[in-house]
Scaffold this motif. Structure first.
Motif, PDB file in Angstrom:
ATOM      1  N   ILE A  10       0.875  -1.173   0.000  1.00 24.37           N
ATOM      2  CA  ILE A  10       0.000   0.000   0.000  1.00 24.37           C
ATOM      3  C   ILE A  10       0.912   1.222   0.000  1.00 24.37           C
ATOM      4  O   ILE A  10       1.721   1.402   0.910  1.00 24.37           O
ATOM      5  CB  ILE A  10      -0.948  -0.004   1.206  1.00 24.37           C
ATOM      6  CG1 ILE A  10      -1.848  -1.251   1.146  1.00 24.37           C
ATOM      7  CG2 ILE A  10      -1.783   1.272   1.233  1.00 24.37           C
ATOM      8  CD1 ILE A  10      -2.802  -1.415   2.302  1.00 24.37           C
ATOM      9  N   TYR A  16      -2.467  11.322   1.377  1.00 19.32           N
ATOM     10  CA  TYR A  16      -3.334  10.176   1.065  1.00 19.32           C
ATOM     11  C   TYR A  16      -4.544  10.187   1.999  1.00 19.32           C
ATOM     12  O   TYR A  16      -4.514  10.779   3.073  1.00 19.32           O
ATOM     13  CB  TYR A  16      -2.571   8.851   1.193  1.00 19.32           C
ATOM     14  CG  TYR A  16      -2.215   8.515   2.619  1.00 19.32           C
ATOM     15  CD1 TYR A  16      -3.050   7.712   3.393  1.00 19.32           C
ATOM     16  CD2 TYR A  16      -1.064   9.008   3.215  1.00 19.32           C
ATOM     17  CE1 TYR A  16      -2.749   7.422   4.715  1.00 19.32           C
ATOM     18  CE2 TYR A  16      -0.748   8.727   4.522  1.00 19.32           C
ATOM     19  CZ  TYR A  16      -1.593   7.939   5.262  1.00 19.32           C
ATOM     20  OH  TYR A  16      -1.295   7.661   6.568  1.00 19.32           O
ATOM     21  N   SER A  17      -5.618   9.540   1.596  1.00 18.64           N
ATOM     22  CA  SER A  17      -6.806   9.429   2.426  1.00 18.64           C
ATOM     23  C   SER A  17      -6.627   8.265   3.403  1.00 18.64           C
ATOM     24  O   SER A  17      -6.428   7.125   2.977  1.00 18.64           O
ATOM     25  CB  SER A  17      -8.046   9.195   1.554  1.00 18.64           C
ATOM     26  OG  SER A  17      -9.170   8.957   2.367  1.00 18.64           O
ATOM     27  N   ASP A  20      -8.756   5.229   2.895  1.00 18.88           N
ATOM     28  CA  ASP A  20      -8.432   4.499   1.668  1.00 18.88           C
ATOM     29  C   ASP A  20      -7.236   3.575   1.856  1.00 18.88           C
ATOM     30  O   ASP A  20      -7.069   2.612   1.103  1.00 18.88           O
ATOM     31  CB  ASP A  20      -8.141   5.459   0.521  1.00 18.88           C
ATOM     32  CG  ASP A  20      -9.398   6.104  -0.035  1.00 18.88           C
ATOM     33  OD1 ASP A  20     -10.495   5.840   0.490  1.00 18.88           O
ATOM     34  OD2 ASP A  20      -9.273   6.885  -0.997  1.00 18.88           O
ATOM     35  N   ALA A  21      -6.393   3.863   2.832  1.00 18.91           N
ATOM     36  CA  ALA A  21      -5.245   3.001   3.119  1.00 18.91           C
ATOM     37  C   ALA A  21      -5.561   2.011   4.235  1.00 18.91           C
ATOM     38  O   ALA A  21      -5.285   0.812   4.122  1.00 18.91           O
ATOM     39  CB  ALA A  21      -4.027   3.832   3.489  1.00 18.91           C
ATOM     40  N   PRO A  24      -8.571  -1.002   3.379  1.00 16.32           N
ATOM     41  CA  PRO A  24      -8.066  -2.144   2.614  1.00 16.32           C
ATOM     42  C   PRO A  24      -6.960  -2.907   3.349  1.00 16.32           C
ATOM     43  O   PRO A  24      -6.894  -4.132   3.252  1.00 16.32           O
ATOM     44  CB  PRO A  24      -7.533  -1.511   1.333  1.00 16.32           C
ATOM     45  CG  PRO A  24      -8.332  -0.273   1.169  1.00 16.32           C
ATOM     46  CD  PRO A  24      -8.553   0.226   2.585  1.00 16.32           C
ATOM     47  N   LEU A  71      -1.586  -1.229  -4.060  1.00 17.04           N
ATOM     48  CA  LEU A  71      -2.772  -0.410  -3.851  1.00 17.04           C
ATOM     49  C   LEU A  71      -2.334   1.029  -3.651  1.00 17.04           C
ATOM     50  O   LEU A  71      -1.460   1.311  -2.832  1.00 17.04           O
ATOM     51  CB  LEU A  71      -3.536  -0.907  -2.619  1.00 17.04           C
ATOM     52  CG  LEU A  71      -4.883  -0.246  -2.364  1.00 17.04           C
ATOM     53  CD1 LEU A  71      -5.857  -1.272  -1.840  1.00 17.04           C
ATOM     54  CD2 LEU A  71      -4.763   0.914  -1.420  1.00 17.04           C
ATOM     55  N   PRO A  73      -3.904   4.463  -2.521  1.00 18.45           N
ATOM     56  CA  PRO A  73      -5.100   5.086  -1.961  1.00 18.45           C
ATOM     57  C   PRO A  73      -5.342   6.461  -2.586  1.00 18.45           C
ATOM     58  O   PRO A  73      -4.399   7.121  -3.037  1.00 18.45           O
ATOM     59  CB  PRO A  73      -4.787   5.207  -0.465  1.00 18.45           C
ATOM     60  CG  PRO A  73      -3.309   5.183  -0.381  1.00 18.45           C
ATOM     61  CD  PRO A  73      -2.819   4.374  -1.546  1.00 18.45           C
TER      62      PRO A  73
END
Length: 79
Positions: A10, A16-17, A20-21, A24, A71, A73
């Motif tokens: 990740i 970054y949000s 969102d990290a 997941p 991923l 985010p």
């Protein structure tokens, strides 16, 4: 010994949000045999979009040699 499941990274970056990290990461870490690693330009804390919370990047991008999934985010404006 490496785990037999997928190797998931990740990518953390300034702004970054957090959800969102973190969301997941929580879900993917429960996959049997999965390895989830937080990655950033440099190892250490990376600030989320609120500027008040940081997550720790375990590895720098240059330290990563193989991932099955990366991923990225979403992010928003930093405060």
């Amino acid at each position: 010994m490496t785990r037999p499941g997928p190797h998931i990274g990740i990518l953390l970056y300034d702004g970054y949000s957090l959800l969102d990290a973190a969301g997941p990461a929580d879900l993917l870490s429960r996959l049997p045999g999965a390895t989830v690693t937080m990655i950033a330009e440099h190892r250490g804390p990376v600030r989320a979009d609120t500027g008040q919370v940081a997550m720790l990047a375990d590895r720098a991008v240059g330290d990563v040699d193989r991932l099955d999934v990366l991923l990225v985010p979403g992010g928003g404006p930093t405060r």
